[in-house]
Design a protein around this motif. Structure first.
Motif, PDB file in Angstrom:
ATOM      1  N   VAL A 222       0.844  -1.201   0.000  1.00 60.66           N
ATOM      2  CA  VAL A 222       0.000   0.000   0.000  1.00 60.66           C
ATOM      3  C   VAL A 222       0.878   1.250   0.000  1.00 60.66           C
ATOM      4  CG1 VAL A 222      -1.671   1.355   1.336  1.00 60.66           C
ATOM      5  CG2 VAL A 222      -1.962  -1.124   1.122  1.00 60.66           C
ATOM      6  N   GLY A 223       1.902   1.229   0.844  1.00 60.38           N
ATOM      7  CA  GLY A 223       2.805   2.372   0.923  1.00 60.38           C
ATOM      8  C   GLY A 223       3.517   2.646  -0.387  1.00 60.38           C
ATOM      9  N   LEU A 224       3.874   1.600  -1.122  1.00 57.31           N
ATOM     10  CA  LEU A 224       4.542   1.768  -2.406  1.00 57.31           C
ATOM     11  C   LEU A 224       3.628   2.445  -3.420  1.00 57.31           C
ATOM     12  CD1 LEU A 224       6.380  -1.668  -2.539  1.00 57.31           C
ATOM     13  CD2 LEU A 224       7.493   0.575  -2.535  1.00 57.31           C
ATOM     14  N   HIS A 225       2.371   2.029  -3.459  1.00 59.37           N
ATOM     15  CA  HIS A 225       1.416   2.686  -4.362  1.00 59.37           C
ATOM     16  C   HIS A 225       1.252   4.157  -3.996  1.00 59.37           C
ATOM     17  CE1 HIS A 225      -0.510  -0.088  -7.261  1.00 59.37           C
ATOM     18  NE2 HIS A 225      -0.093  -1.036  -6.428  1.00 59.37           N
ATOM     19  N   ARG A 226       1.177   4.454  -2.722  1.00 58.42           N
ATOM     20  CA  ARG A 226       0.989   5.847  -2.303  1.00 58.42           C
ATOM     21  C   ARG A 226       2.228   6.688  -2.592  1.00 58.42           C
ATOM     22  NH1 ARG A 226      -2.309   4.868   3.439  1.00 58.42           N
ATOM     23  NH2 ARG A 226      -4.297   4.308   2.438  1.00 58.42           N
ATOM     24  N   LEU A 227       3.399   6.094  -2.406  1.00 60.26           N
ATOM     25  CA  LEU A 227       4.637   6.804  -2.748  1.00 60.26           C
ATOM     26  C   LEU A 227       4.665   7.139  -4.242  1.00 60.26           C
ATOM     27  CD1 LEU A 227       7.700   5.155  -0.942  1.00 60.26           C
ATOM     28  CD2 LEU A 227       6.997   7.550  -0.861  1.00 60.26           C
ATOM     29  N   ALA A 228       4.329   6.169  -5.060  1.00 66.63           N
ATOM     30  CA  ALA A 228       4.316   6.391  -6.504  1.00 66.63           C
ATOM     31  C   ALA A 228       3.346   7.507  -6.868  1.00 66.63           C
ATOM     32  CB  ALA A 228       3.936   5.102  -7.229  1.00 66.63           C
ATOM     33  N   GLN A 229       2.195   7.513  -6.223  1.00 60.67           N
ATOM     34  CA  GLN A 229       1.211   8.571  -6.497  1.00 60.67           C
ATOM     35  C   GLN A 229       1.771   9.939  -6.121  1.00 60.67           C
ATOM     36  OE1 GLN A 229      -2.172   7.173  -4.216  1.00 60.67           O
ATOM     37  NE2 GLN A 229      -2.020   5.175  -5.240  1.00 60.67           N
ATOM     38  N   ASP A 230       2.405  10.034  -4.965  1.00 56.64           N
ATOM     39  CA  ASP A 230       2.993  11.311  -4.542  1.00 56.64           C
ATOM     40  C   ASP A 230       4.047  11.789  -5.537  1.00 56.64           C
ATOM     41  OD1 ASP A 230       1.411  11.351  -2.293  1.00 56.64           O
ATOM     42  OD2 ASP A 230       2.977  10.627  -0.935  1.00 56.64           O
ATOM     43  N   PHE A 231       4.915  10.871  -5.959  1.00 57.40           N
ATOM     44  CA  PHE A 231       5.981  11.242  -6.900  1.00 57.40           C
ATOM     45  C   PHE A 231       5.392  11.670  -8.248  1.00 57.40           C
ATOM     46  CE2 PHE A 231       8.924   7.956  -4.657  1.00 57.40           C
ATOM     47  CZ  PHE A 231       9.137   8.846  -3.617  1.00 57.40           C
ATOM     48  N   CYS A 232       4.372  10.946  -8.715  1.00 59.51           N
ATOM     49  CA  CYS A 232       3.779  11.265 -10.019  1.00 59.51           C
ATOM     50  C   CYS A 232       2.965  12.551  -9.976  1.00 59.51           C
ATOM     51  CB  CYS A 232       2.917  10.099 -10.510  1.00 59.51           C
ATOM     52  SG  CYS A 232       3.885   8.658 -11.002  1.00 59.51           S
ATOM     53  N   LEU A 233       2.304  12.796  -8.857  1.00 59.28           N
ATOM     54  CA  LEU A 233       1.592  14.063  -8.704  1.00 59.28           C
ATOM     55  C   LEU A 233       2.571  15.235  -8.735  1.00 59.28           C
ATOM     56  CD1 LEU A 233      -1.052  13.154  -5.970  1.00 59.28           C
ATOM     57  CD2 LEU A 233      -1.522  13.805  -8.336  1.00 59.28           C
ATOM     58  N   GLU A 234       3.703  15.071  -8.077  1.00 53.85           N
ATOM     59  CA  GLU A 234       4.700  16.135  -8.085  1.00 53.85           C
ATOM     60  C   GLU A 234       5.262  16.338  -9.485  1.00 53.85           C
ATOM     61  OE1 GLU A 234       8.743  17.616  -5.789  1.00 53.85           O
ATOM     62  OE2 GLU A 234       7.754  15.776  -5.131  1.00 53.85           O
ATOM     63  N   ALA A 235       5.540  15.242 -10.189  1.00 53.71           N
ATOM     64  CA  ALA A 235       6.055  15.354 -11.556  1.00 53.71           C
ATOM     65  C   ALA A 235       5.051  16.061 -12.462  1.00 53.71           C
ATOM     66  CB  ALA A 235       6.378  13.969 -12.108  1.00 53.71           C
ATOM     67  N   THR A 236       3.780  15.725 -12.312  1.00 53.64           N
ATOM     68  CA  THR A 236       2.738  16.347 -13.135  1.00 53.64           C
ATOM     69  C   THR A 236       2.575  17.821 -12.772  1.00 53.64           C
ATOM     70  OG1 THR A 236       1.602  14.209 -13.306  1.00 53.64           O
ATOM     71  CG2 THR A 236       0.335  16.180 -13.868  1.00 53.64           C
ATOM     72  N   GLU A 237       2.688  18.146 -11.504  1.00 51.35           N
ATOM     73  CA  GLU A 237       2.634  19.543 -11.067  1.00 51.35           C
ATOM     74  C   GLU A 237       3.790  20.340 -11.691  1.00 51.35           C
ATOM     75  OE1 GLU A 237       1.247  22.907  -9.096  1.00 51.35           O
ATOM     76  OE2 GLU A 237       0.291  20.936  -9.121  1.00 51.35           O
ATOM     77  N   ILE A 238       4.968  19.737 -11.751  1.00 48.68           N
ATOM     78  CA  ILE A 238       6.131  20.383 -12.369  1.00 48.68           C
ATOM     79  C   ILE A 238       5.854  20.668 -13.843  1.00 48.68           C
ATOM     80  CG2 ILE A 238       8.511  19.980 -13.124  1.00 48.68           C
ATOM     81  CD1 ILE A 238       8.934  18.441 -10.482  1.00 48.68           C
ATOM     82  N   VAL A 239       5.296  19.691 -14.532  1.00 48.21           N
ATOM     83  CA  VAL A 239       5.005  19.843 -15.954  1.00 48.21           C
ATOM     84  C   VAL A 239       3.952  20.924 -16.184  1.00 48.21           C
ATOM     85  CG1 VAL A 239       3.961  18.689 -17.940  1.00 48.21           C
ATOM     86  CG2 VAL A 239       5.706  17.516 -16.598  1.00 48.21           C
ATOM     87  N   CYS A 240       2.899  20.902 -15.381  1.00 48.18           N
ATOM     88  CA  CYS A 240       1.823  21.890 -15.541  1.00 48.18           C
ATOM     89  C   CYS A 240       2.304  23.304 -15.227  1.00 48.18           C
ATOM     90  CB  CYS A 240       0.640  21.535 -14.629  1.00 48.18           C
ATOM     91  SG  CYS A 240      -0.308  20.103 -15.178  1.00 48.18           S
ATOM     92  N   THR A 241       3.283  23.416 -14.358  1.00 45.35           N
ATOM     93  CA  THR A 241       3.781  24.732 -13.950  1.00 45.35           C
ATOM     94  C   THR A 241       4.821  25.282 -14.922  1.00 45.35           C
ATOM     95  OG1 THR A 241       3.434  24.157 -11.616  1.00 45.35           O
ATOM     96  CG2 THR A 241       4.919  26.004 -12.074  1.00 45.35           C
ATOM     97  N   ASN A 242       5.626  24.421 -15.511  1.00 47.50           N
ATOM     98  CA  ASN A 242       6.780  24.865 -16.278  1.00 47.50           C
ATOM     99  C   ASN A 242       6.662  24.697 -17.792  1.00 47.50           C
ATOM    100  OD1 ASN A 242       9.057  25.534 -14.163  1.00 47.50           O
ATOM    101  ND2 ASN A 242       8.022  23.677 -13.418  1.00 47.50           N
ATOM    102  N   PHE A 243       5.581  24.082 -18.254  1.00 51.22           N
ATOM    103  CA  PHE A 243       5.423  23.873 -19.685  1.00 51.22           C
ATOM    104  C   PHE A 243       4.023  24.318 -20.110  1.00 51.22           C
ATOM    105  CE2 PHE A 243       8.729  21.047 -18.245  1.00 51.22           C
ATOM    106  CZ  PHE A 243       9.713  21.228 -19.205  1.00 51.22           C
ATOM    107  N   PRO A 244       3.842  24.613 -21.397  1.00 47.92           N
ATOM    108  CA  PRO A 244       2.567  25.177 -21.866  1.00 47.92           C
ATOM    109  C   PRO A 244       1.441  24.149 -21.922  1.00 47.92           C
ATOM    110  CG  PRO A 244       4.072  24.865 -23.708  1.00 47.92           C
ATOM    111  CD  PRO A 244       4.864  24.572 -22.467  1.00 47.92           C
ATOM    112  N   ILE A 245       1.061  23.676 -20.772  1.00 51.21           N
ATOM    113  CA  ILE A 245      -0.095  22.778 -20.671  1.00 51.21           C
ATOM    114  C   ILE A 245      -1.358  23.641 -20.660  1.00 51.21           C
ATOM    115  CG2 ILE A 245      -1.229  21.031 -19.261  1.00 51.21           C
ATOM    116  CD1 ILE A 245       1.443  20.137 -20.487  1.00 51.21           C
ATOM    117  N   PRO A 246      -2.373  23.328 -21.473  1.00 52.31           N
ATOM    118  CA  PRO A 246      -3.592  24.150 -21.511  1.00 52.31           C
ATOM    119  C   PRO A 246      -4.190  24.355 -20.124  1.00 52.31           C
ATOM    120  CG  PRO A 246      -3.611  22.538 -23.280  1.00 52.31           C
ATOM    121  CD  PRO A 246      -2.423  22.203 -22.425  1.00 52.31           C
ATOM    122  N   LEU A 247      -4.730  25.534 -19.918  1.00 54.07           N
ATOM    123  CA  LEU A 247      -5.312  25.875 -18.616  1.00 54.07           C
ATOM    124  C   LEU A 247      -6.405  24.892 -18.220  1.00 54.07           C
ATOM    125  CD1 LEU A 247      -5.545  27.842 -16.235  1.00 54.07           C
ATOM    126  CD2 LEU A 247      -7.161  29.191 -17.602  1.00 54.07           C
TER     127      LEU A 247
END
Length: 264
Positions: A222-247
């Motif tokens: 369970v912890g591994l799945h949650r860790l992966a989610q946290d890491f992927c959410l952060e990666a997606t947040e980075i992409v949405c903040t730093n690249f021209p992702i539609p609003l």
């Protein structure tokens, strides 16, 4: 698995569901925008490749539903974490993107060179199995190019000779975890906190299994799945903040994953 409480089984179900929801969003809403954007600079292509690798590892994890496969889950999460470090370093040091493609060429040559060297050391080997590696390393111009890239990117020894880099911008995972956040040490702390999960579980040997109950393994899962989610959410947040992702995509991302309702 036997001897696992129903409450933990329910947590597994919810965690896997959450991983699938996030995986579907990354593949359907983020990756296509990234891929089709006209900017194909070293910076953009390196970021896109890194994010896509993260999403592919999450896709692998999304089909891992039984804690008996916790080793596979740990491998996925370790890889996602390392790619997250790469993505964060890239944002902090966009000029280093050129090292990414350079490292690919250097690393491929170095692997072939190692194989070719071993073939010379053991002439009884079936040389035909390694024709492509032997041919690659016999290309003098490619060897010169490889050495030039090492010198250009400071992959050299103290005497200035080309060396064999282990990674395109850093060395060990521990060193890279420290480098992306040297002041607060957030990622080094994550690396150390979950070292047993993300290192012992992906290497041969019994150190990660002996004396651990099925319930403990299920909880780790369970912890591994949650860790992966946290890491992927952060990666997606980075992409949405730093690249021209539609609003609209950015808003959907925050509504689904940071709103009041759970996303599983």
């Amino acid at each position: 698995m036997q001897d696992v409480k129903p409450s933990i089984l329910e947590m597994i179900k919810l965690s896997v569901s959450a991983t699938n929801t996030l995986n579907n969003f990354m593949h359907s809403s983020i990756s296509p925008v990234f891929k089709n954007h006209p900017d194909q600079s070293h910076f953009h292509s390196t970021a896109m490749t890194t994010y896509n690798r993260i999403s592919l590892w999450l896709s692998d994890l999304a089909i891992v539903r039984d804690p008996i496969h916790f080793q596979l889950a740990a491998t996925c999460v370790r890889s996602i974490f390392e790619h997250l470090l790469d993505l964060k370093w890239l944002i902090l040091n966009p000029k280093d993107a050129e090292k990414f493609s350079a490292f690919t060429l250097v690393r491929r040559f170095d692997i072939a060179d190692k194989i070719s060297t071993e073939c010379k050391r053991y002439p009884n080997f079936d040389q035909s199995l390694f024709n492509s590696e032997i041919k690659l390393t016999s290309d003098l111009q490619l060897r010169i190019r490889r050495d030039e890239l090492c010198k250009k990117n400071n992959w050299v020894t103290k005497t200035g000779e080309p060396r064999k880099p282990k990674h395109w911008w850093g060395e060990s995972t521990e060193q890279r975890a420290h480098a992306v956040d040297p002041n607060d040490g957030k990622y080094l702390q994550i690396f150390l906190r979950y070292y047993a999960l993300l290192s012992n579980h992906i290497h041969p040997g019994g150190v990660s299994l002996i004396g651990i109950s099925g319930e403990a393994i299920a909880t780790h899962f369970v912890g591994l799945h949650r860790l992966a989610q946290d890491f992927c959410l952060e990666a997606t947040e980075i992409v949405c903040t730093n690249f021209p992702i539609p609003l609209s995509v950015n808003e959907e991302f925050h509504k689904i994953f940071f709103g009041d309702a759970p996303y599983y």
